[in-house]
Design a protein around this motif. Structure first.
Motif, mmCIF file in Angstrom:
data_model
loop_
_atom_site.group_PDB
_atom_site.id
_atom_site.type_symbol
_atom_site.label_atom_id
_atom_site.label_comp_id
_atom_site.label_asym_id
_atom_site.label_seq_id
_atom_site.Cartn_x
_atom_site.Cartn_y
_atom_site.Cartn_z
ATOM 1 N N SER A 1 -27.004 8.273 22.014
ATOM 2 C CA SER A 1 -26.306 7.346 22.907
ATOM 3 C C SER A 1 -27.110 6.060 23.022
ATOM 4 O O SER A 1 -28.319 6.067 22.798
ATOM 5 C CB SER A 1 -26.173 7.956 24.313
ATOM 6 O OG SER A 1 -25.411 9.120 24.289
ATOM 7 N N LEU B 1 -23.931 10.871 25.442
ATOM 8 C CA LEU B 1 -23.505 10.420 26.765
ATOM 9 C C LEU B 1 -22.770 9.095 26.594
ATOM 10 O O LEU B 1 -23.351 8.125 26.122
ATOM 11 C CB LEU B 1 -24.711 10.253 27.681
ATOM 12 C CG LEU B 1 -25.596 11.500 27.821
ATOM 13 C CD1 LEU B 1 -26.877 11.159 28.548
ATOM 14 C CD2 LEU B 1 -24.840 12.605 28.529
ATOM 15 N N PRO C 1 -25.498 15.670 25.130
ATOM 16 C CA PRO C 1 -25.278 14.371 24.491
ATOM 17 C C PRO C 1 -24.213 14.496 23.413
ATOM 18 O O PRO C 1 -23.963 15.594 22.949
ATOM 19 C CB PRO C 1 -26.640 14.041 23.882
ATOM 20 C CG PRO C 1 -27.621 14.870 24.664
ATOM 21 C CD PRO C 1 -26.865 16.110 25.047
ATOM 22 N N ALA D 1 -35.138 7.060 22.499
ATOM 23 C CA ALA D 1 -34.153 7.629 23.422
ATOM 24 C C ALA D 1 -32.765 7.622 22.786
ATOM 25 O O ALA D 1 -32.006 8.588 22.942
ATOM 26 C CB ALA D 1 -34.150 6.856 24.740
ATOM 27 N N ALA E 1 -29.331 3.235 24.741
ATOM 28 C CA ALA E 1 -30.362 3.316 25.779
ATOM 29 C C ALA E 1 -30.824 1.911 26.128
ATOM 30 O O ALA E 1 -30.817 1.015 25.281
ATOM 31 C CB ALA E 1 -31.534 4.165 25.302
ATOM 32 N N VAL F 1 -27.930 5.802 28.244
ATOM 33 C CA VAL F 1 -29.098 6.265 28.991
ATOM 34 C C VAL F 1 -29.827 5.052 29.542
ATOM 35 O O VAL F 1 -30.010 4.053 28.836
ATOM 36 C CB VAL F 1 -30.045 7.054 28.058
ATOM 37 C CG1 VAL F 1 -31.300 7.485 28.777
ATOM 38 C CG2 VAL F 1 -29.330 8.249 27.460
ATOM 39 N N PHE G 1 -30.779 11.131 22.415
ATOM 40 C CA PHE G 1 -29.551 11.343 23.182
ATOM 41 C C PHE G 1 -28.284 11.028 22.395
ATOM 42 O O PHE G 1 -27.184 11.236 22.898
ATOM 43 C CB PHE G 1 -29.571 10.504 24.461
ATOM 44 C CG PHE G 1 -30.589 10.944 25.459
ATOM 45 C CD1 PHE G 1 -30.357 12.035 26.269
ATOM 46 C CD2 PHE G 1 -31.795 10.271 25.581
ATOM 47 C CE1 PHE G 1 -31.295 12.442 27.200
ATOM 48 C CE2 PHE G 1 -32.741 10.668 26.503
ATOM 49 C CZ PHE G 1 -32.499 11.758 27.311
#
Length: 142
Positions: free
Chosen positions: A69, A43, A41, A63, A71, A47, A67
Motif C-alpha cells: 500500500s 490497505l 494488506p 513500508a 505509505a 499507511v 503493506f
C-alpha cells in the motif's frame, strides 16, 4: 558516543546493514498484527508512519513493500486536518510539526473532542479549545 566513549563516524553502509533488517522486522510484525485482526494488506487508504523513526531514510519505501500500500510520514498538521481546520489554527509552534509529535498532538486533539462531546458542546471547534490546545502544546515544548 555512549557513556564515556567519544563520538565516532560510522559509514552509512554499516548503519544500513543494521537498520534495514530491523525496520523490515518491525514492519513485518505490524503486517502480522493486521492479519490477526483480519485487516490484511493491501490497505486501500495506505499507511501513515508516525514517530521519530519515520524519519529514517527509505522507511516509506520499505513500508510500501511490506503493506503493499502507499505509505507516507504523518505530521501533527495532518492529524488536525481531519477536522478541516485552517493551517495552524491551533497556534502550534513550528517546532512540534515533526513526525515525532504526531501521536501526542492527535491524542490531545482526540481528548479535547471527547471532552467537548461529554460536555454537550457542538462538534464545530471554537476558538477557546483551539487556543487551549495551542497553549498546552507550547507549555510542553518549553
Amino acid at each position: 558516543g555512549l557513556a564515556n566513549r567519544s563520538s565516532r563516524m560510522v559509514p552509512r553502509q554499516e548503519l544500513l546493514e543494521i537498520l534495514k533488517p530491523r525496520a523490515q522486522e518491525v514492519l513485518g510484525l505490524a503486517v502480522e498484527e493486521l492479519r490477526h485482526a483480519d485487516l490484511s494488506p493491501p490497505l486501500g487508504a495506505g499507511v501513515v508512519l508516525a514517530g521519530g523513526g519515520s524519519r529514517l531514510h527509505g522507511l516509506c519505501d520499505l513500508a510500501e513493500q511490506a503493506f503493499s500500500s502507499p505509505a507516507r510520514i504523518g505530521l501533527p498538521s495532518d492529524a488536525l486536518a481531519q477536522e478541516e481546520l485552517p493551517p495552524n489554527s491551533l497556534h502550534l509552534p513550528a517546532t512540534i510539526d515533526g513526525p515525532e509529535y504526531t501521536t501526542v498532538v492527535a491524542l490531545l486533539h482526540y481528548g479535547l473532542r471527547l471532552r467537548r462531546h461529554r460536555l454537550g458542546r457542538p462538534r464545530t471547534p471554537s476558538k477557546g479549545w483551539k487556543g487551549a490546545l495551542g497553549r498546552k502544546a507550547r507549555e510542553g515544548v518549553r
